[in-house]
Design a protein around this motif. Structure first.
Motif, PDB file in Angstrom:
ATOM      1  N   GLY A 185       0.802  -1.216   0.000  1.00 36.74           N
ATOM      2  CA  GLY A 185       0.000   0.000   0.000  1.00 36.74           C
ATOM      3  C   GLY A 185       0.837   1.269   0.000  1.00 36.74           C
ATOM      4  O   GLY A 185       0.296   2.361  -0.164  1.00 36.74           O
ATOM      5  N   PHE A 186       2.139   1.126   0.178  1.00 35.34           N
ATOM      6  CA  PHE A 186       3.023   2.296   0.232  1.00 35.34           C
ATOM      7  C   PHE A 186       3.499   2.719  -1.158  1.00 35.34           C
ATOM      8  O   PHE A 186       4.156   3.748  -1.302  1.00 35.34           O
TER       9      PHE A 186
ATOM     10  N   ILE B 104       0.216  -6.220   5.921  1.00 39.05           N
ATOM     11  CA  ILE B 104       1.252  -5.994   4.915  1.00 39.05           C
ATOM     12  C   ILE B 104       2.160  -7.219   4.887  1.00 39.05           C
ATOM     13  O   ILE B 104       2.662  -7.641   5.930  1.00 39.05           O
ATOM     14  N   PRO B 105       2.378  -7.813   3.701  1.00 41.07           N
ATOM     15  CA  PRO B 105       3.214  -9.017   3.665  1.00 41.07           C
ATOM     16  C   PRO B 105       4.656  -8.709   4.065  1.00 41.07           C
ATOM     17  O   PRO B 105       5.191  -7.649   3.711  1.00 41.07           O
ATOM     18  N   HIS B 106       5.268  -9.646   4.786  1.00 36.84           N
ATOM     19  CA  HIS B 106       6.683  -9.548   5.204  1.00 36.84           C
ATOM     20  C   HIS B 106       6.962  -8.283   6.022  1.00 36.84           C
ATOM     21  O   HIS B 106       8.071  -7.765   6.009  1.00 36.84           O
ATOM     22  N   VAL B 110      10.819  -6.955   5.954  1.00 35.24           N
ATOM     23  CA  VAL B 110      11.154  -6.049   4.844  1.00 35.24           C
ATOM     24  C   VAL B 110      10.543  -4.681   5.148  1.00 35.24           C
ATOM     25  O   VAL B 110       9.318  -4.577   5.318  1.00 35.24           O
ATOM     26  N   VAL B 112       8.750  -1.118   4.858  1.00 37.09           N
ATOM     27  CA  VAL B 112       7.903  -0.432   3.883  1.00 37.09           C
ATOM     28  C   VAL B 112       8.318   1.035   3.869  1.00 37.09           C
ATOM     29  O   VAL B 112       8.826   1.570   4.858  1.00 37.09           O
ATOM     30  N   MET B 182      -3.837   3.617  -0.263  1.00 41.29           N
ATOM     31  CA  MET B 182      -3.199   2.319  -0.009  1.00 41.29           C
ATOM     32  C   MET B 182      -3.835   1.231  -0.867  1.00 41.29           C
ATOM     33  O   MET B 182      -3.145   0.365  -1.404  1.00 41.29           O
TER      34      MET B 182
END
Lengths: 328, 328
Positions: A185-186, B104-106, B110, B112, B182
């Motif tokens: 979403g970023f 949010i994945p990972h 990771v 964002v 988003m």
């Protein structure tokens, strides 16, 4: 009039006017040293620039020289902002399939737009150094506009009047990184390395009737390693540039020199081909069950040129870039 | 050393050194005219700047004057890039609940990061002109770093060594616009109007042991209309600044002067409070079933200051801003 930025070792390069047939050029640095300065003083510099351009056209310009695109950087080596829309809904719909991402809400009525890096643009013939072929290296052929100052909350019709120059863009993309960044979403960051520009930024009148309804009504020819990818027409843009600029300015003011892009030029007619590989690949998936076309490999080239209706040179000149491996 | 940018009507303002106790200042424009120029020549200017700062500290600097934060713009009025992470996972998890957005994945492994506008920053005491209270006006208290040039593919440990200055940030946000942006996957644009900065950009050594592990280990005190919102500590950042800078540089090089932000400072302990209203509102929803705290109204103020461990003035100075209605 056609403006270019000649590389001279300075940070912003040197403002140059180019003849309509793209054979002759003249230094314009006595009027404004560089294009960003010219855009900040547009009301003052437009008339002297037009007078010099007319003299160049008539063979009366002192110090005119042969134009060599190889000496050009991007028209704006650094811009205050670089905002890229996705105004061809055909492209967006195909990319949803390519990325297997959920439908974007209100996609038909509200533009989508990401903010890109505007501090490290590439010139039309620059090599593109990237770290890894596995990241899905792809080009995106686009048109764009460079605006004067735009106040916050500017209406689309007013925003259209703030457009000073039109440009042709190669929005380099890393397709293996895009879906994850969309899911956060970023927005795109790693998926969008440095963006490249054709050598000539042109005033809208330069396109004649091809600049209409806030759209660049020209076909954008794209060749990958000399092979046709497509030549979709910019007239099919679903949101015009006035709408895109107004979208960008809804809650912020835009500085003179801000660049707003169309997103990948894309036409509903399959016969037009595509302006990026991802689109071709998803069409292959739909039509043939699997993508056959690979993404770019180191050493590959892409060439992009807007086609003039009269068969002459494209009004923005040519982007012709090679992908190379970035030093480790 | 502490650096500030005094407004003098020029585009980039005037580089100024400020004493540790923030009472005295001295013009540094003979060393570099402005902070962006200083960052581009850091290897050359660092030693003379430190010598002048030492003279100021000792009362030996010619032309020293009383420091007045009201004369300050943001340390960098314009930056090559402004990239903002969300490195406090506690904030991210709460915002997922606030926006009712999918995980949010990972997210734990990771970072964002979104790309913000870097051409129109606000100074520490500037009014914030926004179009509509209904857009959910909110502040976000953050820390950030300003880097030297960073090569593409830089490792996190090397990226940490490229940090030149630390800053304190108010990342203005429009909460009613964020969830839609988003969902598009293209990231924040309208939801992020101009960002504001505390007056002082400081070298990391200025924080002593509070700069550790690539994190600013200070509490960030946030007051809304004089009422406590919170004072979360920057030490709890889940990704350190070296990791954030390396994330930003994975597929691009960063120009000297690029700013990378931490995202809203946020602590797991509820007793720390919050550095934005959205977080407080979602905690109210969780604990009490509904958000009681409204977003900001025109005329509201927010004040932010990193708290020095010794009770002295915050090392970055104070952000104190009022929200006003933008002219129609």
């Amino acid at each position: 009039m056609k403006l270019a930025t000649l590389r001279d070792g300075s940070f912003e390069g040197r403002l140059t006017l180019v003849s309509r047939d793209q054979t002759r050029a003249v230094d314009a640095a006595t009027i404004a040293p560089d294009l960003l300065t010219a855009l900040r003083r547009w009301a003052q510099v437009q008339a002297p620039l037009r007078a010099l351009a007319a003299a160049l056209e008539d063979g009366r310009a002192d110090g005119a020289f042969n134009f060599d695109p190889a000496r050009c950087g991007p028209p704006l080596p650094h811009a205050p902002q670089w905002l890229d829309g996705s105004a061809f809904l055909n492209h967006g719909r195909l990319m949803e399939k390519a990325f297997n991402s959920p439908p974007i809400p209100h996609f038909d009525t509200v533009p989508v737009m990401y903010q890109g890096a505007s501090d490290d643009f590439l010139g039309p013939l620059d090599d593109v150094a990237l770290p890894d072929e596995a990241q899905g290296i792809d080009f995106e052929g686009e048109f764009g506009v460079i605006v004067d100052e735009v106040p916050m909350g500017c209406a689309a019709a007013d925003a259209l009047q703030r457009i000073r120059l039109l440009v042709q863009i190669n929005d380099w993309s890393l397709r293996a990184l895009g879906p994850h960044e969309m899911k956060t979403g970023f927005g795109f960051l790693q998926a969008k390395p440095s963006t490249a520009f054709a050598p000539l930024a042109v005033t809208p009148d330069e396109l004649g009737p091809a600049w209409a309804d806030g759209r660049v009504g020209l076909r954008l020819q794209v060749l990958h390693n000399g092979q046709r990818v497509g030549e979709p027409n910019g007239a099919e843009m679903n949101f015009d540039f006035g709408t895109l600029v107004a979208h960008a300015a809804r809650t912020r003011r835009l500085s003179a020199g801000t660049i707003v892009g169309s997103g990948t030029v894309s036409n509903a007619a399959r016969s037009a081909g595509s302006a990026c590989l991802a689109e071709r690949r998803v069409i292959e998936m739909i039509d043939e069950g699997a993508a056959r076309t690979p993404f770019m490999r180191f050493g590959d080239r892409v060439r992009m040129q807007a086609l003039a209706p009269d068969g002459g040179p494209g009004p923005f000149g040519v982007i012709d870039q090679r992908v190379v491996k970035a030093p480790a």
